[in-house]
Design an enzyme around this catalytic site. Structure first.
Site, PDB file in Angstrom:
ATOM      1  N   HIS A  97     -44.039 -11.875  -1.821  1.00 21.95           N
ATOM      2  CA  HIS A  97     -43.781 -12.441  -0.493  1.00 21.95           C
ATOM      3  C   HIS A  97     -44.843 -11.984   0.504  1.00 21.95           C
ATOM      4  CE1 HIS A  97     -41.478 -13.676   3.089  1.00 21.95           C
ATOM      5  NE2 HIS A  97     -41.900 -12.531   3.595  1.00 21.95           N
ATOM      6  N   GLU A  98     -45.174 -10.694   0.500  1.00 21.36           N
ATOM      7  CA  GLU A  98     -46.169 -10.178   1.436  1.00 21.36           C
ATOM      8  C   GLU A  98     -47.545 -10.780   1.172  1.00 21.36           C
ATOM      9  OE1 GLU A  98     -45.604  -8.335   4.125  1.00 21.36           O
ATOM     10  OE2 GLU A  98     -43.475  -8.473   3.639  1.00 21.36           O
ATOM     11  N   GLU A 132     -42.184 -17.568   7.430  1.00 22.49           N
ATOM     12  CA  GLU A 132     -41.427 -16.853   6.403  1.00 22.49           C
ATOM     13  C   GLU A 132     -41.105 -17.783   5.236  1.00 22.49           C
ATOM     14  OE1 GLU A 132     -41.035 -13.832   6.058  1.00 22.49           O
ATOM     15  OE2 GLU A 132     -41.214 -12.923   8.032  1.00 22.49           O
TER      16      GLU A 132
END
Length: 266
Positions: free
Chosen positions: A131-132, A190
């Site tokens: 995700h990062e 996100e």
């Protein structure tokens, strides 16, 4: 970008016709505008220098675990063969701190906190890392850092030095380092990082179910634990359950088997 001769001549004429106190105010305005132009025209090379200075400051001011530490060995094993993200070279380090956190920088520096590793099994930890890295690949972290340079607490220092990162003080570099750690993203960003991270994990032979499992663990933590990472990931963002649902649907559509639950590696 340099002001034209005509513009300079016009400013001189205006100053000559003004009383002294008005001249002072105009000079301040012109000086401020010049600084804004310098900062706004910050090049990618100059910004990259600030990123490097900032992550170097973070590495110097946080306890980085050595190569032979069990945490580092575990992270290296998990990320073996993962060397770049969309052409951005990646490097991984572990900070031995009590906060539950992880972050990735525009230059591909990924920093994972030991306390996060304590609560995540291997699949979950890779889900968070994916995700990062998704934020890096979508240039979210780069845009957030540029915004900090243009509008944050160090903007005047950046403008006055013409973009020379080495001219910043320790305190200013610390401010930039914290902006890397605490970058906030929109709901859309996100969602994009979730999807990009999913694709990244899958392309690198990692199980994207790990992202779902990590989100499920964070869902259990949301009501009680006030960790910085949970707040950063989910505060004012799409409901955690919705994110879990979306990623679960993707895994099922791709017919990827969910791994058995396991405890965090020690």
């Amino acid at each position: 970008m340099k002001p034209s001769f005509k513009l300079i001549a016009a400013i001189i004429c205006i100053l000559a016709a003004m009383p002294s106190h008005a001249q002072f105010n105009l000079r301040k305005a012109v000086s401020g505008a010049t600084k804004a132009v310098q900062a706004f025209t910050l090049s990618d090379e100059q910004m990259a220098a600030y990123v490097k200075e900032s992550i170097d400051w973070m590495d110097k001011n946080n306890p980085v675990l050595p190569d032979d530490d069990p945490y580092t060995i575990r992270l290296k094993k998990l990320t073996e063969g993962i060397t770049d993200a969309d052409g951005i070279p990646l490097n991984f380090k572990v900070y031995n701190v009590i906060d539950i956190n992880a972050f990735a920088c525009p230059d591909g520096s990924v920093r994972v906190f030991s306390s996060l590793m304590d609560i995540m099994n291997d699949d979950e930890l890779m889900g968070i890392i994916g995700h990062e890295i998704g934020h890096v690949m979508k240039r979210h972290s780069k845009n957030a850092f540029r915004t900090e340079l243009l509008t944050g607490a160090v903007k005047d220092a950046v403008a006055s030095t013409g973009g020379t990162a080495a001219a910043l003080t320790e305190s200013q570099l610390g401010t930039l380092g914290q902006s890397l750690l605490n970058a906030k993203y929109s709901q859309k960003q996100e969602k994009e990082a979730d999807d990009c991270g999913y694709d990244f994990l899958k392309a690198n032979g990692r199980n994207p179910w790990g992202m779902v499992m990590a989100f499920e663990k964070f869902l259990d933590m949301e009501s009680g634990a006030k960790t910085s990472y949970v707040q950063k990931m989910f505060s004012s963002h799409p409901e955690t359950k919705d994110r879990i649902k979306r990623m679960t649907e993707r895994c099922n559509k791709d017919r990827i088997e969910r791994p058995a639950a396991s405890t965090p590696a020690k």
